[in-house]
Design a protein around this motif. Structure first.
Motif, PDB file in Angstrom:
ATOM      1  N   ASN A  37       0.833  -1.191   0.000  1.00  0.00           N
ATOM      2  CA  ASN A  37       0.000   0.000   0.000  1.00  0.00           C
ATOM      3  C   ASN A  37       0.880   1.259   0.000  1.00  0.00           C
ATOM      4  O   ASN A  37       2.086   1.187  -0.198  1.00  0.00           O
ATOM      5  CB  ASN A  37      -0.928  -0.026   1.207  1.00  0.00           C
ATOM      6  CG  ASN A  37      -0.149  -0.293   2.484  1.00  0.00           C
ATOM      7  OD1 ASN A  37       1.071  -0.192   2.485  1.00  0.00           O
ATOM      8  ND2 ASN A  37      -0.845  -0.627   3.538  1.00  0.00           N
ATOM      9  N   TRP A  38       0.229   2.403   0.278  1.00  0.00           N
ATOM     10  CA  TRP A  38       1.009   3.644   0.285  1.00  0.00           C
ATOM     11  C   TRP A  38       2.073   3.656   1.367  1.00  0.00           C
ATOM     12  O   TRP A  38       3.124   4.286   1.240  1.00  0.00           O
ATOM     13  CB  TRP A  38       0.077   4.851   0.419  1.00  0.00           C
ATOM     14  CG  TRP A  38      -0.774   4.815   1.675  1.00  0.00           C
ATOM     15  CD1 TRP A  38      -1.988   4.234   1.820  1.00  0.00           C
ATOM     16  CD2 TRP A  38      -0.429   5.345   2.955  1.00  0.00           C
ATOM     17  NE1 TRP A  38      -2.439   4.371   3.101  1.00  0.00           N
ATOM     18  CE2 TRP A  38      -1.496   5.060   3.826  1.00  0.00           C
ATOM     19  CE3 TRP A  38       0.669   6.049   3.456  1.00  0.00           C
ATOM     20  CZ2 TRP A  38      -1.500   5.440   5.158  1.00  0.00           C
ATOM     21  CZ3 TRP A  38       0.662   6.422   4.785  1.00  0.00           C
ATOM     22  CH2 TRP A  38      -0.420   6.118   5.619  1.00  0.00           C
ATOM     23  N   THR A  55       8.871  -7.395  -5.310  1.00  0.00           N
ATOM     24  CA  THR A  55       7.755  -7.434  -4.355  1.00  0.00           C
ATOM     25  C   THR A  55       6.711  -6.336  -4.580  1.00  0.00           C
ATOM     26  O   THR A  55       5.594  -6.462  -4.079  1.00  0.00           O
ATOM     27  CB  THR A  55       8.265  -7.285  -2.900  1.00  0.00           C
ATOM     28  OG1 THR A  55       8.995  -6.064  -2.815  1.00  0.00           O
ATOM     29  CG2 THR A  55       9.137  -8.436  -2.470  1.00  0.00           C
ATOM     30  N   ALA A  56       7.065  -5.271  -5.298  1.00  0.00           N
ATOM     31  CA  ALA A  56       6.165  -4.113  -5.375  1.00  0.00           C
ATOM     32  C   ALA A  56       5.657  -3.907  -6.799  1.00  0.00           C
ATOM     33  O   ALA A  56       5.997  -4.663  -7.712  1.00  0.00           O
ATOM     34  CB  ALA A  56       6.893  -2.870  -4.883  1.00  0.00           C
ATOM     35  N   TRP A  71       4.866   1.034 -10.518  1.00  0.00           N
ATOM     36  CA  TRP A  71       4.895   2.470 -10.192  1.00  0.00           C
ATOM     37  C   TRP A  71       5.813   2.735  -9.006  1.00  0.00           C
ATOM     38  O   TRP A  71       6.472   3.774  -8.932  1.00  0.00           O
ATOM     39  CB  TRP A  71       3.480   2.994  -9.922  1.00  0.00           C
ATOM     40  CG  TRP A  71       2.692   3.023 -11.183  1.00  0.00           C
ATOM     41  CD1 TRP A  71       1.698   2.170 -11.537  1.00  0.00           C
ATOM     42  CD2 TRP A  71       2.892   3.907 -12.293  1.00  0.00           C
ATOM     43  NE1 TRP A  71       1.252   2.471 -12.804  1.00  0.00           N
ATOM     44  CE2 TRP A  71       1.967   3.536 -13.285  1.00  0.00           C
ATOM     45  CE3 TRP A  71       3.760   4.960 -12.549  1.00  0.00           C
ATOM     46  CZ2 TRP A  71       1.871   4.194 -14.512  1.00  0.00           C
ATOM     47  CZ3 TRP A  71       3.673   5.613 -13.764  1.00  0.00           C
ATOM     48  CH2 TRP A  71       2.736   5.228 -14.734  1.00  0.00           C
ATOM     49  N   GLN A  72       5.851   1.769  -8.088  1.00  0.00           N
ATOM     50  CA  GLN A  72       6.773   1.929  -6.957  1.00  0.00           C
ATOM     51  C   GLN A  72       8.225   1.789  -7.432  1.00  0.00           C
ATOM     52  O   GLN A  72       9.107   2.493  -6.946  1.00  0.00           O
ATOM     53  CB  GLN A  72       6.449   0.903  -5.866  1.00  0.00           C
ATOM     54  CG  GLN A  72       5.195   1.288  -5.101  1.00  0.00           C
ATOM     55  CD  GLN A  72       4.678   0.164  -4.217  1.00  0.00           C
ATOM     56  OE1 GLN A  72       4.693  -0.994  -4.613  1.00  0.00           O
ATOM     57  NE2 GLN A  72       4.198   0.522  -3.046  1.00  0.00           N
ATOM     58  N   VAL A  73       8.428   0.887  -8.399  1.00  0.00           N
ATOM     59  CA  VAL A  73       9.762   0.750  -8.992  1.00  0.00           C
ATOM     60  C   VAL A  73      10.178   2.067  -9.638  1.00  0.00           C
ATOM     61  O   VAL A  73      11.301   2.558  -9.446  1.00  0.00           O
ATOM     62  CB  VAL A  73       9.763  -0.404 -10.031  1.00  0.00           C
ATOM     63  CG1 VAL A  73      11.032  -0.386 -10.859  1.00  0.00           C
ATOM     64  CG2 VAL A  73       9.605  -1.744  -9.336  1.00  0.00           C
ATOM     65  N   ALA A  74       9.260   2.674 -10.393  1.00  0.00           N
ATOM     66  CA  ALA A  74       9.555   3.947 -11.061  1.00  0.00           C
ATOM     67  C   ALA A  74       9.821   5.051 -10.031  1.00  0.00           C
ATOM     68  O   ALA A  74      10.731   5.877 -10.215  1.00  0.00           O
ATOM     69  CB  ALA A  74       8.394   4.340 -11.967  1.00  0.00           C
ATOM     70  N   LEU A 112      13.762  -6.855 -13.969  1.00  0.00           N
ATOM     71  CA  LEU A 112      13.480  -7.809 -12.882  1.00  0.00           C
ATOM     72  C   LEU A 112      11.981  -7.940 -12.635  1.00  0.00           C
ATOM     73  O   LEU A 112      11.473  -9.030 -12.363  1.00  0.00           O
ATOM     74  CB  LEU A 112      14.183  -7.361 -11.599  1.00  0.00           C
ATOM     75  CG  LEU A 112      15.699  -7.514 -11.589  1.00  0.00           C
ATOM     76  CD1 LEU A 112      16.286  -6.878 -10.342  1.00  0.00           C
ATOM     77  CD2 LEU A 112      16.085  -8.983 -11.654  1.00  0.00           C
ATOM     78  N   HIS A 113      11.272  -6.829 -12.733  1.00  0.00           N
ATOM     79  CA  HIS A 113       9.832  -6.852 -12.479  1.00  0.00           C
ATOM     80  C   HIS A 113       9.109  -7.720 -13.511  1.00  0.00           C
ATOM     81  O   HIS A 113       8.182  -8.461 -13.184  1.00  0.00           O
ATOM     82  CB  HIS A 113       9.290  -5.420 -12.504  1.00  0.00           C
ATOM     83  CG  HIS A 113       7.881  -5.314 -12.030  1.00  0.00           C
ATOM     84  ND1 HIS A 113       6.800  -5.384 -12.886  1.00  0.00           N
ATOM     85  CD2 HIS A 113       7.361  -5.172 -10.791  1.00  0.00           C
ATOM     86  CE1 HIS A 113       5.685  -5.283 -12.183  1.00  0.00           C
ATOM     87  NE2 HIS A 113       5.987  -5.144 -10.921  1.00  0.00           N
TER      88      HIS A 113
END
Lengths: 261, 183
Positions: free
Chosen positions: B2-3, B47-48, B51-54, B86-87
């Protein structure tokens, strides 16, 4: 889509002109200021705790040593003042222009370059303290580098040995003039730099002192920089290059002086 | 995630970049500074969300460039590239094994370092390079590899603190199974 958006952002950032890019870097870097402050305060607290633990006998001994050093420095200051007056008189007789006095401002080193391929430091003085780009940065041992990008409260110092810091120098014993630049052997030994643009028949010897030459308008003449390690012939024997060991160990310095010329 | 997970990742990136700038001991011992961002990117990529990767690539890259002599933005694309690769392949990776995490972390850190250097040279910059750079690259990659399982352990524990606990195991037991029919 994420890749596209980020690529556009990166292209815009990389296309920024130098002053705008420096401003953006400074603005983003200022996010770390509170943490730098916390670390600085922590170090100060540790220092104070250390002082409290120092024994009285040791303090008395240190005071005696400092008094002796102070007496010697006073004597040297009197001699230097006399030499300075004589210098001014002689300059006036010859009609030479007066050389500008150096005013220094002490700064603390608050960070170092995270990457392996640049040699920079971050200090806790900025625009509001009168720091401007290209001002020389020194320690009592010798030249450290020059001021790079300047933020409001912090500045970047480009160290001697970084590819972006080239220094015009001369060898004190022989008077030969050259340029100090980054050395490939300085990747692992940060105190080694190359002295280039030397003539073919050089009288260099290991241990000779290298001083700033004063050419270029950034560094004043006469600041100690390093000592000659060795030299070799390059360009089919047309030129000579030397390796210089810097006097200042930039990996250990905690405080520097910015010369406000 | 989550956030809260995003904040945790970005906070770790921020602290990692700060630690790189302030704690200089690895450079004295290994000849190179540890790069905390690629191991974090490996964790995020496995794991994420994308958008979290970015977000880690952009924020982490800009933060590290703002404290270094790099042109602003040059560290973003290598981080993002490693993260996205990787994603996309994360279902094929044995991401729960520490050995696999070490190998992926080493490759990702080495790849990010190499790509950043290539990008710098492409932009016409003249970074300090020599034979010692090979040693530095190897040290950075191995340190990144060693840090990756630690990153999984630390961030896994922290994420566990702020999220719902996993459901307890079912009460089914093999020895209590009622078997019907002829024996």
């Amino acid at each position: 889509m994420a890749f596209g958006a980020v690529t556009v952002l990166v292209l815009v950032l990389l296309g920024l002109r130098e002053p705008a890019a420096a401003g953006a870097k400074s603005a983003i870097g200022s996010l770390f200021l509170p943490l730098f402050g916390v670390v600085g305060s922590g170090q100060e607290l540790v220092g104070r705790a250390g002082n409290a633990l120092t024994s009285r006998a040791r303090l008395v001994q240190e005071i005696a040593e400092l008094r002796r050093a102070n007496d010697q420095l006073r004597l040297q200051a009197v001699q230097a003042a006399e030499a300075s007056r004589e210098n001014e008189r002689l300059r006036a007789l010859l009609g030479w222009s007066k050389s500008g006095a150096w005013a220094g401002k002490a700064a603390k080193v608050i960070g170092r370059d995270p990457s392996a391929w640049w040699r920079t430091l971050r200090i806790d003085l900025g625009e509001r303290d009168g720091v401007r780009p290209n001002q020389p940065v020194v320690t009592p041992e010798g030249l450290v580098g020059r001021v790079g990008a300047v933020g409001r409260t912090t500045s970047e110092v480009v160290l001697v040995g970084d590819p972006k810091c080239r220094v015009s120098v001369c060898v004190r014993e022989t008077g030969e003039v050259g340029v100090l630049s980054a050395s490939s052997s300085g990747v692992l030994d940060h105190r080694l730099v190359d002295l280039t643009h030397l003539p073919r028949n050089t009288g260099l010897r290991p241990g000779q002192m290298v001083l700033t030459g004063g050419v270029g308008g950034v560094f004043p003449a006469g600041l100690p920089v390093g000592t000659i390690v060795d030299h070799r012939s390059v360009g089919y024997g047309l030129y000579t290059e030397a390796r210089v060991r810097l006097l200042v160990d930039t990996a250990k310095i905690q405080e520097v002086m910015v010369l406000l010329l | 995630m989550n956030w809260l997970g995003t904040i945790l990742l970005l906070g770790t990136a921020f602290c990692g970049v700060f630690a790189e700038a302030v704690f200089d001991s690895p450079r004295r011992w290994l000849g190179a500074q540890i790069n905390y961002l690629p191991p974090l990117m490996v964790y995020a990529a496995l794991t994420a969300s994308v958008w979290q990767v970015a977000a880690i690539a952009v924020c982490g890259g800009l933060w590290v460039d703002s404290l270094s002599g790099n042109p602003l933005g040059v560290s973003v694309l290598p981080l993002l590239g490693a993260g996205l690769v990787l994603h996309r392949r994360r279902e094929l990776l044995l991401r729960h094994l520490p050995y696999a995490q070490f190998v992926i972390g080493t490759l990702a850190t080495g790849g990010v370092t190499l790509l950043t250097l290539v990008l710098l040279l492409t932009l016409g910059e003249r970074p300090l390079l020599g034979w010692g750079t090979l040693w530095q690259g190897a040290m950075i990659a191995v340190a990144g590899g060693l840090l990756t399982p630690f990153m999984f352990w630390m961030l896994g524990a922290l994420t566990g603190l702020f999220s719902y606990q996993s459901a307890a195991g079912v009460s089914f037991r093999l020895d209590r199974e009622i078997k019907r029919g002829r024996y």
